[in-house]
Scaffold this motif. Structure first.
Motif, short mmCIF file in Angstrom:
data_model
loop_
_atom_site.label_atom_id
_atom_site.label_comp_id
_atom_site.label_asym_id
_atom_site.label_seq_id
_atom_site.Cartn_x
_atom_site.Cartn_y
_atom_site.Cartn_z
N GLU A 7 0.83 -1.21 0.00
CA GLU A 7 0.00 0.00 0.00
C GLU A 7 0.86 1.26 0.00
O GLU A 7 0.59 2.21 -0.72
N ARG A 11 0.87 4.04 -2.84
CA ARG A 11 0.57 5.43 -2.46
C ARG A 11 1.64 6.36 -3.04
O ARG A 11 1.34 7.41 -3.58
N GLU A 156 -6.31 -9.73 -2.27
CA GLU A 156 -6.09 -8.51 -1.47
C GLU A 156 -5.22 -7.52 -2.25
O GLU A 156 -5.51 -6.32 -2.31
N LYS A 159 -7.24 -5.98 -5.03
CA LYS A 159 -8.17 -4.95 -4.52
C LYS A 159 -7.43 -3.63 -4.27
O LYS A 159 -7.93 -2.55 -4.59
N LEU A 160 -6.21 -3.73 -3.69
CA LEU A 160 -5.40 -2.53 -3.47
C LEU A 160 -5.08 -1.86 -4.81
O LEU A 160 -5.20 -0.65 -4.94
N THR A 161 -4.68 -2.68 -5.78
CA THR A 161 -4.34 -2.15 -7.10
C THR A 161 -5.54 -1.43 -7.71
O THR A 161 -5.40 -0.31 -8.21
N ASP A 162 -6.70 -2.07 -7.65
CA ASP A 162 -7.92 -1.46 -8.22
C ASP A 162 -8.23 -0.13 -7.54
O ASP A 162 -8.60 0.84 -8.19
N ARG A 163 -8.06 -0.09 -6.21
CA ARG A 163 -8.36 1.14 -5.46
C ARG A 163 -7.43 2.28 -5.90
O ARG A 163 -7.88 3.41 -6.13
N PHE A 164 -6.14 1.99 -6.04
CA PHE A 164 -5.20 3.04 -6.40
C PHE A 164 -5.33 3.44 -7.87
O PHE A 164 -5.14 4.61 -8.21
N ALA A 166 -8.15 3.50 -9.45
CA ALA A 166 -9.33 4.39 -9.43
C ALA A 166 -8.95 5.78 -8.93
O ALA A 166 -9.46 6.79 -9.43
N GLU A 167 -8.02 5.84 -7.97
CA GLU A 167 -7.57 7.14 -7.45
C GLU A 167 -6.84 7.92 -8.55
O GLU A 167 -7.07 9.13 -8.71
#
Length: 182
Positions: A7, A11, A156, A159-164, A166-167
């Protein structure tokens, strides 16, 4: 690799992409437009921010006040040689850069540039994902993780990759809206 490390790496990639977006001009004068400028100063590539004070006296002008008056010509040359398409005006003490209003074509070019920077950021995220998943698969192969644990960790990481990603997409949409705003 712990998910906190993954993460943190992701980031940093997003923050790097955001800093890169800041170097794209939006029609208003902003000192961050000059963040990538490197000046050949005493034989070393030196960031412009280390050699001068940057300010915006008005919405269409960037003012550069060198700390060392002898470096003014070097700074002027570095700006003129950059890919920013800006023309520095040197009065012997200060360098002023007038930021002309953007044309529609130039706005579209800058949107494409922003999209390219976003894609580079997403590639960096995917590389972090690949490395993390390879590490999990290796742990599974060596018997440190069960198949279920491996699958859970891989999802997991995804999911982190998808979230970032999207950011980065949100930041891109904001930047494009900023560029296209007249």
């Amino acid at each position: 690799m712990a998910s906190k490390d993954i993460e943190a790496s992701m980031r940093k990639s997003v923050e790097s992409t955001q800093r890169t977006f800041n170097t794209i001009r939006t029609g208003r004068a902003n000192p961050s437009l000059l963040d990538k400028i490197q000046v050949e100063y005493y034989g070393a590539e030196t960031p412009l921010k280390s050699l001068a004070t940057l300010s915006t006296p008005d919405a269409q002008t960037i003012s550069i006040q060198p700390f060392d008056a002898g470096s003014i010509g070097l700074i002027e040359k570095a700006i003129a040689m950059s890919d920013l398409g800006l023309t520095p005006n040197n009065d012997g003490r200060l360098i002023r850069i007038n930021i002309p209003p953007l044309t529609e074509d130039r706005r579209k070019e800058l949107c494409k540039l922003a999209a390219r920077y976003a894609e580079e950021g997403k590639v960096a995220l995917r590389n972090i994902r690949r490395d993390a998943i390879d590490k999990v698969k290796k742990q599974e192969k060596e018997g440190e993780l069960s198949e279920d644990q491996s699958h859970d960790r891989q999802s997991e990481v995804q999911k982190l990759t998808d979230r970032f990603i999207a950011e980065i997409e949100r930041h891109l949409a904001d930047k494009e809206a900023d560029i296209l705003k007249v």
